[in-house]
Write a protein that holds these residues in place. Structure first.
Motif, PDB file in Angstrom:
ATOM      1  N   PRO A  56     104.017  37.473  58.636  1.00  0.00           N
ATOM      2  CA  PRO A  56     105.443  37.917  58.664  1.00  0.00           C
ATOM      3  C   PRO A  56     106.470  37.444  57.851  1.00  0.00           C
ATOM      4  CG  PRO A  56     104.346  37.152  60.849  1.00  0.00           C
ATOM      5  CD  PRO A  56     103.565  36.836  59.801  1.00  0.00           C
ATOM      6  N   VAL A  57     105.997  36.162  57.214  1.00  0.00           N
ATOM      7  CA  VAL A  57     106.911  35.714  56.050  1.00  0.00           C
ATOM      8  C   VAL A  57     106.611  35.972  54.624  1.00  0.00           C
ATOM      9  CG1 VAL A  57     107.542  33.866  57.538  1.00  0.00           C
ATOM     10  CG2 VAL A  57     105.799  33.621  55.996  1.00  0.00           C
ATOM     11  N   LEU A  58     105.598  37.031  54.491  1.00  0.00           N
ATOM     12  CA  LEU A  58     105.123  37.226  53.142  1.00  0.00           C
ATOM     13  C   LEU A  58     106.027  38.410  52.519  1.00  0.00           C
ATOM     14  CD1 LEU A  58     101.358  36.892  53.336  1.00  0.00           C
ATOM     15  CD2 LEU A  58     102.882  35.254  52.662  1.00  0.00           C
ATOM     16  N   PRO A  59     106.111  38.528  51.357  1.00  0.00           N
ATOM     17  CA  PRO A  59     106.644  39.808  50.572  1.00  0.00           C
ATOM     18  C   PRO A  59     106.038  41.005  51.096  1.00  0.00           C
ATOM     19  CG  PRO A  59     106.274  37.874  49.128  1.00  0.00           C
ATOM     20  CD  PRO A  59     105.484  37.546  50.142  1.00  0.00           C
ATOM     21  N   PRO A  60     106.737  42.101  50.920  1.00  0.00           N
ATOM     22  CA  PRO A  60     106.121  43.521  51.419  1.00  0.00           C
ATOM     23  C   PRO A  60     104.810  43.735  50.355  1.00  0.00           C
ATOM     24  CG  PRO A  60     108.368  43.493  51.045  1.00  0.00           C
ATOM     25  CD  PRO A  60     108.099  42.109  50.510  1.00  0.00           C
ATOM     26  N   MET A  61     103.768  44.026  51.054  1.00  0.00           N
ATOM     27  CA  MET A  61     102.514  44.594  50.176  1.00  0.00           C
ATOM     28  C   MET A  61     102.496  46.013  49.934  1.00  0.00           C
ATOM     29  SD  MET A  61     100.689  41.956  50.879  1.00  0.00           S
ATOM     30  CE  MET A  61     101.305  40.305  51.456  1.00  0.00           C
ATOM     31  N   PRO A  62     101.899  46.284  48.658  1.00  0.00           N
ATOM     32  CA  PRO A  62     101.629  47.742  48.013  1.00  0.00           C
ATOM     33  C   PRO A  62     101.010  48.589  49.055  1.00  0.00           C
ATOM     34  CG  PRO A  62      99.869  46.028  47.207  1.00  0.00           C
ATOM     35  CD  PRO A  62     100.797  45.139  48.106  1.00  0.00           C
ATOM     36  N   LYS A  63     101.815  49.528  49.231  1.00  0.00           N
ATOM     37  CA  LYS A  63     101.382  50.662  50.071  1.00  0.00           C
ATOM     38  C   LYS A  63     100.318  51.428  49.537  1.00  0.00           C
ATOM     39  CE  LYS A  63     105.812  50.853  52.446  1.00  0.00           C
ATOM     40  NZ  LYS A  63     107.069  51.664  52.761  1.00  0.00           N
ATOM     41  N   VAL A  64      99.357  51.067  49.738  1.00  0.00           N
ATOM     42  CA  VAL A  64      97.941  51.815  49.158  1.00  0.00           C
ATOM     43  C   VAL A  64      97.073  52.102  50.369  1.00  0.00           C
ATOM     44  CG1 VAL A  64      96.104  51.323  47.630  1.00  0.00           C
ATOM     45  CG2 VAL A  64      98.209  50.396  47.055  1.00  0.00           C
ATOM     46  N   ASP A  65      96.451  53.186  50.225  1.00  0.00           N
ATOM     47  CA  ASP A  65      95.434  53.560  51.418  1.00  0.00           C
ATOM     48  C   ASP A  65      94.419  52.430  51.388  1.00  0.00           C
ATOM     49  OD1 ASP A  65      93.895  54.855  53.192  1.00  0.00           O
ATOM     50  OD2 ASP A  65      93.342  56.582  51.926  1.00  0.00           O
ATOM     51  N   ALA A  66      94.197  52.149  52.521  1.00  0.00           N
ATOM     52  CA  ALA A  66      93.267  51.080  52.748  1.00  0.00           C
ATOM     53  C   ALA A  66      91.753  51.279  52.390  1.00  0.00           C
ATOM     54  CB  ALA A  66      93.178  50.442  54.269  1.00  0.00           C
ATOM     55  N   ILE A  67      91.534  52.661  52.728  1.00  0.00           N
ATOM     56  CA  ILE A  67      90.181  52.996  52.277  1.00  0.00           C
ATOM     57  C   ILE A  67      90.348  53.919  51.217  1.00  0.00           C
ATOM     58  CG2 ILE A  67      87.942  54.317  53.389  1.00  0.00           C
ATOM     59  CD1 ILE A  67      89.188  54.071  55.908  1.00  0.00           C
ATOM     60  N   SER A  68      90.347  53.131  49.814  1.00  0.00           N
ATOM     61  CA  SER A  68      90.429  53.942  48.710  1.00  0.00           C
ATOM     62  C   SER A  68      89.858  52.924  47.559  1.00  0.00           C
ATOM     63  CB  SER A  68      91.880  54.404  48.389  1.00  0.00           C
ATOM     64  OG  SER A  68      92.736  53.025  48.403  1.00  0.00           O
ATOM     65  N   LEU A  69      89.663  53.364  46.373  1.00  0.00           N
ATOM     66  CA  LEU A  69      89.147  52.628  45.483  1.00  0.00           C
ATOM     67  C   LEU A  69      90.315  51.766  44.968  1.00  0.00           C
ATOM     68  CD1 LEU A  69      87.001  51.812  43.202  1.00  0.00           C
ATOM     69  CD2 LEU A  69      88.021  53.699  41.678  1.00  0.00           C
ATOM     70  N   ALA A  70      91.557  51.873  44.804  1.00  0.00           N
ATOM     71  CA  ALA A  70      92.674  51.016  44.317  1.00  0.00           C
ATOM     72  C   ALA A  70      92.776  49.943  45.472  1.00  0.00           C
ATOM     73  CB  ALA A  70      93.975  51.916  44.365  1.00  0.00           C
ATOM     74  N   SER A  71      92.462  50.142  46.840  1.00  0.00           N
ATOM     75  CA  SER A  71      92.633  49.131  47.717  1.00  0.00           C
ATOM     76  C   SER A  71      91.500  48.193  47.472  1.00  0.00           C
ATOM     77  CB  SER A  71      92.545  49.534  49.237  1.00  0.00           C
ATOM     78  OG  SER A  71      92.628  48.821  50.161  1.00  0.00           O
ATOM     79  N   PHE A  72      90.236  48.717  47.213  1.00  0.00           N
ATOM     80  CA  PHE A  72      88.979  47.814  47.135  1.00  0.00           C
ATOM     81  C   PHE A  72      89.388  47.087  45.853  1.00  0.00           C
ATOM     82  CE2 PHE A  72      84.908  47.182  45.254  1.00  0.00           C
ATOM     83  CZ  PHE A  72      84.338  46.643  46.242  1.00  0.00           C
ATOM     84  N   ILE A  73      89.869  47.423  44.657  1.00  0.00           N
ATOM     85  CA  ILE A  73      90.350  46.568  43.448  1.00  0.00           C
ATOM     86  C   ILE A  73      90.876  45.641  43.857  1.00  0.00           C
ATOM     87  CG2 ILE A  73      91.198  46.569  41.265  1.00  0.00           C
ATOM     88  CD1 ILE A  73      90.136  49.418  40.766  1.00  0.00           C
ATOM     89  N   ILE A  74      92.195  45.765  44.521  1.00  0.00           N
ATOM     90  CA  ILE A  74      93.060  44.771  44.942  1.00  0.00           C
ATOM     91  C   ILE A  74      92.513  43.871  45.908  1.00  0.00           C
ATOM     92  CG2 ILE A  74      95.168  44.438  46.411  1.00  0.00           C
ATOM     93  CD1 ILE A  74      96.032  47.033  45.869  1.00  0.00           C
ATOM     94  N   ILE A  75      91.538  44.236  46.801  1.00  0.00           N
ATOM     95  CA  ILE A  75      90.993  43.077  47.463  1.00  0.00           C
ATOM     96  C   ILE A  75      90.094  42.187  46.553  1.00  0.00           C
ATOM     97  CG2 ILE A  75      89.174  42.777  49.426  1.00  0.00           C
ATOM     98  CD1 ILE A  75      90.222  45.457  50.698  1.00  0.00           C
ATOM     99  N   LEU A  76      89.418  42.730  45.612  1.00  0.00           N
ATOM    100  CA  LEU A  76      88.493  41.966  44.837  1.00  0.00           C
ATOM    101  C   LEU A  76      89.615  41.096  44.039  1.00  0.00           C
ATOM    102  CD1 LEU A  76      85.769  44.430  43.633  1.00  0.00           C
ATOM    103  CD2 LEU A  76      85.618  42.826  45.378  1.00  0.00           C
TER     104      LEU A  76
END
Length: 258
Positions: A56-76
């Motif tokens: 709740p106190v963190l800055p806004p997260m990037p709005k990326v589809d959770a099931i996508s290649l971009a999201s997988f790269i961000i998680i890594l």
């Protein structure tokens, strides 16, 4: 009627998944919590609890589809950031493990080994004792709380995104690992110098009285002198650990400042 589409659900999941990846990466390798003595279930529970508390106190997260290649790269990327931060803190405790090994080699206690439950490897007894000592000092100084605070602040200084640590950042980490060996030598230097003087004294005695059995006399005396020197320097080691810990936290703040 309130309608929720799949994209909104995906963004809501991403809001928790990205911080969880960075936090779990830190808990995976940080001292004490990242050791084998702590089960994976406990680490996952701590990561989930911290994530739910700080999201709740963190800055806004990037709005990326959770099931996508971009999201997988961000998680890594987030997982790698957490692992790097935990690895740096782990190197601080390894400074005193190396110190114990250097002293044990000079005192003849290098043959006394035990199994380190946190790493699953055989280490000398002195190194294991130093590791227990610095672990207690780390907890007593609330180092784990300060580390978590720096991790939470890193979401503002190093926002979640496609970009993580660069080549310059990894270069700083490599140079910090080099500092680990120099710091261990500085801490062990008084004991090594005293033991060198003892060995020189035995060399003079052997030269003056060749009938003395240097092996039967020198080994127990060197061991007793080494233990006495460690007893005298244990307070200074705790103070030095606090100074190194402050330097470590400043380095982590500098590393996550983008």
């Amino acid at each position: 009627m309130l309608e929720i589409d799949a994209l909104d659900v995906s963004h809501w999941i991403s809001r928790y998944i990205y911080p969880f990846a960075r936090i779990s990466g830190l808990l995976m390798v940080m001292p004490l919590v990242g050791s084998r003595m702590v089960s994976q279930r406990v680490r996952i529970f701590l990561a989930v609890a911290i994530t739910l508390a700080v999201v709740p106190v963190l800055p806004p997260m990037p709005k990326v589809d959770a099931i996508s290649l971009a999201s997988f790269i961000i998680i890594l990327q987030q997982l790698l950031i957490g692992i790097a931060m935990g690895f740096i803190v782990e190197m601080l405790t390894q400074v005193f493990v190396i110190t114990g090994q250097l002293i044990a080699m000079q005192t003849g206690l290098g043959i006394a080994t035990t199994v380190d439950p946190s790493q699953g490897a055989s280490v000398v007894v002195i190194s294991q004792w130093f590791l227990f000592l610095v672990s207690l000092v780390f907890i007593s100084l609330n180092g784990h709380l300060v580390l978590i605070e720096i991790l939470i602040d890193s979401f503002s200084t190093l926002p979640v995104g496609m970009q993580g640590f660069g080549a310059d950042d990894f270069g700083l980490i490599v140079r910090w690992s080099g500092w680990m060996f120099s710091a261990a030598l500085v801490i062990a230097l008084p004991a090594l110098a005293a033991l060198l003087i003892v060995n020189l004294a035995f060399g003079v005695m052997t030269r003056a009285a060749p009938q003395l059995n240097i092996f039967a006399l020198g080994f127990p005396v060197t061991m007793i002198v080494g233990l006495f020197i460690m007893w005298l320097s244990v307070g200074e080691m705790a103070t030095g650990f606090q100074q190194y810990m402050d330097s470590l936290f400043e380095f982590l703040k500098k590393l996550t400042l983008q």
